[in-house]
Write an enzyme that holds these catalytic residues in place. Structure first.
Site, PDB file in Angstrom:
ATOM      1  N   THR A  16       0.850  -1.193   0.000  1.00  7.39           N
ATOM      2  CA  THR A  16       0.000   0.000   0.000  1.00  7.39           C
ATOM      3  C   THR A  16       0.886   1.244   0.000  1.00  7.39           C
ATOM      4  O   THR A  16       2.045   1.213   0.390  1.00  7.39           O
ATOM      5  CB  THR A  16      -0.940   0.027   1.217  1.00  7.39           C
ATOM      6  OG1 THR A  16      -0.176   0.263   2.417  1.00  7.39           O
ATOM      7  CG2 THR A  16      -1.706  -1.281   1.355  1.00  7.39           C
ATOM      8  N   ALA A  18       1.937   2.713  -2.702  1.00  8.54           N
ATOM      9  CA  ALA A  18       2.987   2.322  -3.655  1.00  8.54           C
ATOM     10  C   ALA A  18       3.207   3.328  -4.773  1.00  8.54           C
ATOM     11  O   ALA A  18       3.994   3.072  -5.680  1.00  8.54           O
ATOM     12  CB  ALA A  18       2.643   0.958  -4.263  1.00  8.54           C
ATOM     13  N   SER A  19       2.551   4.475  -4.718  1.00  6.28           N
ATOM     14  CA  SER A  19       2.670   5.412  -5.835  1.00  6.28           C
ATOM     15  C   SER A  19       3.857   6.358  -5.705  1.00  6.28           C
ATOM     16  O   SER A  19       4.109   7.152  -6.618  1.00  6.28           O
ATOM     17  CB  SER A  19       1.375   6.233  -5.971  1.00  6.28           C
ATOM     18  OG  SER A  19       1.106   6.951  -4.783  1.00  6.28           O
ATOM     19  N   ILE A  22       8.830   5.331  -0.240  1.00 10.32           N
ATOM     20  CA  ILE A  22       9.248   4.017   0.240  1.00 10.32           C
ATOM     21  C   ILE A  22       8.471   2.908  -0.451  1.00 10.32           C
ATOM     22  O   ILE A  22       9.039   1.875  -0.827  1.00 10.32           O
ATOM     23  CB  ILE A  22       9.079   3.937   1.767  1.00 10.32           C
ATOM     24  CG1 ILE A  22      10.067   4.888   2.462  1.00 10.32           C
ATOM     25  CG2 ILE A  22       9.278   2.513   2.262  1.00 10.32           C
ATOM     26  CD1 ILE A  22       9.803   5.073   3.945  1.00 10.32           C
ATOM     27  N   TYR A 157       0.129  12.393  13.682  1.00 14.21           N
ATOM     28  CA  TYR A 157       0.987  11.424  12.995  1.00 14.21           C
ATOM     29  C   TYR A 157       1.762  10.600  14.015  1.00 14.21           C
ATOM     30  O   TYR A 157       1.827   9.376  13.930  1.00 14.21           O
ATOM     31  CB  TYR A 157       1.938  12.148  12.045  1.00 14.21           C
ATOM     32  CG  TYR A 157       2.819  11.210  11.251  1.00 14.21           C
ATOM     33  CD1 TYR A 157       2.369  10.678  10.043  1.00 14.21           C
ATOM     34  CD2 TYR A 157       4.084  10.849  11.703  1.00 14.21           C
ATOM     35  CE1 TYR A 157       3.174   9.811   9.312  1.00 14.21           C
ATOM     36  CE2 TYR A 157       4.885   9.981  10.983  1.00 14.21           C
ATOM     37  CZ  TYR A 157       4.426   9.465   9.786  1.00 14.21           C
ATOM     38  OH  TYR A 157       5.211   8.599   9.074  1.00 14.21           O
TER      39      TYR A 157
END
Length: 335
Positions: A16, A18-19, A22, A157
């Site tokens: 996930t 992945a666009s 990392i 975060y």
């Protein structure tokens, strides 16, 4: 229970986020290693372009999904089953962020960060558990230095990464108790040169910037894929282990360091060209995508000696011993 994971060339790997960053670096390395890879992100245009660039034929597919919605991750698993017959490693990498003083960030932004980071990891983990419980495999969650060391202006975060750490630990123990053949790993990157800042929403007076040292995304990707083949509990990148221990054993000193040095260093003093980022935008708004590295202006570390040593202890020990013997031999000859 001893766990055995397949070599990458025999695996189907779901990633996930992945666009870019990392996630994209991990996908590239996995494809190069011969794995079949499923790219997951919100940005269909970027995913389609990445699929063309990687040119891996029928070993690569993408699914457009928002990880904060369980039904969309259920569809990722279903489409992967239809295409590849299942998966062996599930990597929960997608993340979102908002920068700003705690009392100046809207509830809507707080909720969105938690929905992507914590709930996305929870949904992905439970879906992967259900699939892997009998056949075995790996679940790899991406934590952070902030899983232990909360940063100013980054409350939600940091809270989400603390929560992911707790989720990962509970999942591991419960799976071990039931003797399920699933490896559960928490990877803890330090500052990493990705599009993270471009994608983050920002309420600070200037663009945020990570304090050094900053690592290349490939350093994290290599560590992730090593854990996909070799069961590991925690993987620390760069200085993360040291700072984690410092926060645990000297919390007052850690607070002083953050208050005295980190607080101001997190603000670049430069204007933010897109303060809205991609927090709420399925098409990532004006923020760029499809790139591994970001625009960090300083030096980027291309390797983490600590990570390499912790993941390859035998080889590292042998190298150190060889170096010591070589040095001793040279010293003897000089005498």
């Amino acid at each position: 229970m001893n766990l055995t994971l397949k070599p990458l060339r025999e695996q189907v790997i779901v990633i996930t986020g992945a666009s870019s960053g990392i996630g994209l670096a991990t996908a590239r390395m996995a494809v190069e290693a011969g794995a079949r890879v499923v790219l997951v992100a919100r940005n269909e245009e970027a995913l389609a372009d990445i699929q063309r660039q990687l040119d891996a034929g029928d070993r690569l597919m993408y699914v457009v999904a928002d990880v904060g919605k369980r039904e969309e991750l259920d569809r990722v698993a279903s489409d992967t089953l239809d295409r590849f017959g299942g998966f062996d490693t599930w990597i929960n990498n997608a993340g979102a962020s908002v920068w700003g003083r705690l009392d100046e960030v809207d509830d809507e932004d707080h909720h969105r960060v938690m929905q992507t980071n914590y709930w996305g990891t929870l949904y992905g983990s439970t879906i992967a558990m259900a699939h892997l419980r009998e056949k075995g495999g790996a679940i790899i969650n991406i934590g952070s230095l902030e899983s232990a060391v909360a940063l100013p202006f980054h409350a939600t975060y940091s809270a989400s990464k603390h929560a992911i750490k707790a989720l990962t630990e509970v999942m591991r123990v419960e799976l071990q108790k039931s003797q399920a053949p699933i490896s559960v790993t928490l990877v803890r990157p330090s500052s990493t040169d990705t599009l993270f800042m471009d994608h983050s929403k920002n309420r600070l007076p200037s663009a945020p910037i990570f304090p050094p040292p900053v690592y290349a995304p490939e350093v994290v990707a290599q560590a992730i894929l090593y854990a996909a083949e070799h069961p590991q509990r925690d993987v620390y990148i760069g200085n993360t282990k040291f700072l984690t221990r410092l926060a645990q054993h000297a919390p007052g000193l850690t607070d002083w360091i953050k208050r005295t040095f980190i607080y101001d260093k997190l603000q670049s003093g430069k204007p933010d060209s897109d303060p809205q980022g991609a927090l709420h935008n399925a098409d990532v708004g004006n923020a760029i995508d499809g790139l591994v590295s970001g625009n960090y202006p300083g030096r980027t570390m291309k390797t983490s000696l600590y990570t390499r040593a912790s993941q390859h202890p035998v080889a590292t020990t042998a190298a150190v011993m060889l170096g010591a013997l070589t040095l001793a031999s040279l010293m003897t000859r000089r005498r």
